[in-house]
Design a protein around this motif. Sequence first.
Motif, PDB file in Angstrom:
ATOM      1  N   PHE A  34       0.795  -1.198  -0.008  1.00 34.95           N
ATOM      2  CA  PHE A  34      -0.046   0.028  -0.114  1.00 34.95           C
ATOM      3  C   PHE A  34       0.993   1.290   0.107  1.00 34.95           C
ATOM      4  O   PHE A  34       0.407   2.189  -0.478  1.00 34.95           O
ATOM      5  N   GLU A  35       2.039   1.219   0.642  1.00 33.92           N
ATOM      6  CA  GLU A  35       2.809   2.182   0.715  1.00 33.92           C
ATOM      7  C   GLU A  35       3.362   2.669  -0.717  1.00 33.92           C
ATOM      8  O   GLU A  35       3.518   3.824  -1.326  1.00 33.92           O
ATOM      9  N   LYS A  36       3.691   1.661  -1.547  1.00 28.63           N
ATOM     10  CA  LYS A  36       4.166   1.992  -3.041  1.00 28.63           C
ATOM     11  C   LYS A  36       2.719   2.323  -3.770  1.00 28.63           C
ATOM     12  O   LYS A  36       3.173   3.233  -4.806  1.00 28.63           O
ATOM     13  N   ILE A  37       1.688   1.856  -3.701  1.00 27.50           N
ATOM     14  CA  ILE A  37       0.523   2.478  -4.292  1.00 27.50           C
ATOM     15  C   ILE A  37       0.428   3.966  -3.995  1.00 27.50           C
ATOM     16  O   ILE A  37       0.152   4.725  -4.678  1.00 27.50           O
ATOM     17  N   TYR A  38       0.525   4.240  -2.502  1.00 22.02           N
ATOM     18  CA  TYR A  38       0.480   5.504  -2.248  1.00 22.02           C
ATOM     19  C   TYR A  38       1.463   6.496  -2.728  1.00 22.02           C
ATOM     20  O   TYR A  38       0.940   7.472  -3.108  1.00 22.02           O
ATOM     21  N   ASP A  39       2.522   6.005  -2.794  1.00 20.61           N
ATOM     22  CA  ASP A  39       3.574   6.975  -3.350  1.00 20.61           C
ATOM     23  C   ASP A  39       3.469   7.332  -4.949  1.00 20.61           C
ATOM     24  O   ASP A  39       3.755   8.145  -5.272  1.00 20.61           O
ATOM     25  N   PHE A 159     -12.272  -7.870   2.219  1.00 23.97           N
ATOM     26  CA  PHE A 159     -11.381  -6.726   2.066  1.00 23.97           C
ATOM     27  C   PHE A 159     -11.769  -5.918   0.775  1.00 23.97           C
ATOM     28  O   PHE A 159     -12.106  -4.774   0.981  1.00 23.97           O
ATOM     29  N   ALA A 160     -11.900  -6.509  -0.252  1.00 22.74           N
ATOM     30  CA  ALA A 160     -12.207  -5.422  -1.575  1.00 22.74           C
ATOM     31  C   ALA A 160     -13.772  -4.755  -1.515  1.00 22.74           C
ATOM     32  O   ALA A 160     -13.643  -3.589  -1.574  1.00 22.74           O
ATOM     33  N   VAL A 161     -14.849  -5.629  -1.026  1.00 23.86           N
ATOM     34  CA  VAL A 161     -16.002  -4.995  -0.749  1.00 23.86           C
ATOM     35  C   VAL A 161     -15.777  -3.781   0.108  1.00 23.86           C
ATOM     36  O   VAL A 161     -16.956  -2.713   0.065  1.00 23.86           O
ATOM     37  N   GLY A 162     -15.221  -3.702   1.200  1.00 21.26           N
ATOM     38  CA  GLY A 162     -15.083  -2.827   2.225  1.00 21.26           C
ATOM     39  C   GLY A 162     -13.927  -1.657   1.959  1.00 21.26           C
ATOM     40  O   GLY A 162     -13.523  -0.982   2.821  1.00 21.26           O
ATOM     41  N   SER A 163     -13.296  -1.725   0.718  1.00 22.64           N
ATOM     42  CA  SER A 163     -12.021  -1.028   0.710  1.00 22.64           C
ATOM     43  C   SER A 163     -12.138   0.390   0.855  1.00 22.64           C
ATOM     44  O   SER A 163     -11.530   1.105   0.953  1.00 22.64           O
ATOM     45  N   ASN A 164     -13.361   1.098   0.572  1.00 24.73           N
ATOM     46  CA  ASN A 164     -13.497   2.351   0.738  1.00 24.73           C
ATOM     47  C   ASN A 164     -13.301   2.797   2.304  1.00 24.73           C
ATOM     48  O   ASN A 164     -12.492   3.657   2.557  1.00 24.73           O
ATOM     49  N   VAL A 165     -13.577   2.023   3.320  1.00 26.31           N
ATOM     50  CA  VAL A 165     -13.244   2.112   4.469  1.00 26.31           C
ATOM     51  C   VAL A 165     -11.670   1.779   4.985  1.00 26.31           C
ATOM     52  O   VAL A 165     -11.033   2.527   5.618  1.00 26.31           O
ATOM     53  N   TYR A 166     -11.186   0.541   4.337  1.00 28.48           N
ATOM     54  CA  TYR A 166     -10.001  -0.082   4.673  1.00 28.48           C
ATOM     55  C   TYR A 166      -8.831   0.861   4.223  1.00 28.48           C
ATOM     56  O   TYR A 166      -7.808   0.960   4.838  1.00 28.48           O
ATOM     57  N   ALA A 167      -9.228   1.379   3.052  1.00 31.04           N
ATOM     58  CA  ALA A 167      -8.018   2.048   2.397  1.00 31.04           C
ATOM     59  C   ALA A 167      -7.839   3.489   3.236  1.00 31.04           C
ATOM     60  O   ALA A 167      -6.786   3.894   3.356  1.00 31.04           O
ATOM     61  N   ARG A 168      -8.907   4.086   3.487  1.00 30.39           N
ATOM     62  CA  ARG A 168      -8.887   5.288   4.322  1.00 30.39           C
ATOM     63  C   ARG A 168      -8.389   4.878   5.736  1.00 30.39           C
ATOM     64  O   ARG A 168      -7.532   6.026   6.250  1.00 30.39           O
ATOM     65  N   SER A 169      -8.601   3.953   6.456  1.00 30.90           N
ATOM     66  CA  SER A 169      -8.245   3.706   7.650  1.00 30.90           C
ATOM     67  C   SER A 169      -6.588   3.322   7.467  1.00 30.90           C
ATOM     68  O   SER A 169      -5.876   4.008   8.399  1.00 30.90           O
ATOM     69  N   TRP A 170      -6.357   2.638   6.381  1.00 34.79           N
ATOM     70  CA  TRP A 170      -4.755   2.417   6.240  1.00 34.79           C
ATOM     71  C   TRP A 170      -3.958   3.629   6.272  1.00 34.79           C
ATOM     72  O   TRP A 170      -2.867   4.078   6.629  1.00 34.79           O
ATOM     73  N   LEU A 171      -4.647   4.543   5.338  1.00 38.67           N
ATOM     74  CA  LEU A 171      -3.997   5.773   5.177  1.00 38.67           C
ATOM     75  C   LEU A 171      -3.810   6.716   6.271  1.00 38.67           C
ATOM     76  O   LEU A 171      -2.717   7.167   6.560  1.00 38.67           O
ATOM     77  N   ALA A 172      -4.929   6.747   7.302  1.00 37.47           N
ATOM     78  CA  ALA A 172      -4.923   7.402   8.341  1.00 37.47           C
ATOM     79  C   ALA A 172      -3.545   6.938   9.318  1.00 37.47           C
ATOM     80  O   ALA A 172      -2.961   7.503   9.970  1.00 37.47           O
TER      81      ALA A 172
END
Length: 187
Positions: A34-39, A159-172
């Motif tokens: 996820f850090e590579k995706i974010y970068d 995971f994929a179905v809830g990615s809107n929540v998990y992506a933002r949670s990971w980012l925070a």
Amino acid sequence: LERSVLASYEHLYAAIIRPSHVYGGDGKVWDIYFEKIYDAIQNNTPISLPADPETGVSLVHLDDAASAFVAAVERLESISGHKNSYPVFDITTSHESLAYIFTKFAKELGYKGPQIQLTGVPEGRSFSELLIQAVNTKISSSSTRAQSVLGWKPTKTGFAVGSNVYARSWLAGFQQRSALKRQKRRV
């Protein structure tokens, strides 16, 4: 280790809980991807990740993994300590495409570039290479026994179905960890 635990049935009440790949919470184990995706999103570059494009992973949310441990402890006396018992439980709530998880995650963080390229799994022995190999391990597990014997009832659907929540949670969590690292460097 599992054999030793199972062999102790005459002396110990014990159970073995095998959670599949865990997601949720601060998601630090996912940083390697996820850090590579974010970068890439921050730098407006295409995303290329060391992963097998065919990998489907078995997953369980952190909360569901924890509730499986609680269910096992609550029923420990009835599921263990007997010669004919088999107190081993796989804990999985979904089987999902790793490529799809990455695509959904990147989209949630605003990626608009070309399709994510998965370049294959490295064969080295460094920690990061071993972690990538572990994430890309194809495991087909079922929680049927845990549900029927332990009465375990998972609550997360994937995971994929809830990615809107998990992506933002990971980012925070990632931004908080990054801020703490910067703060430590200044001190």
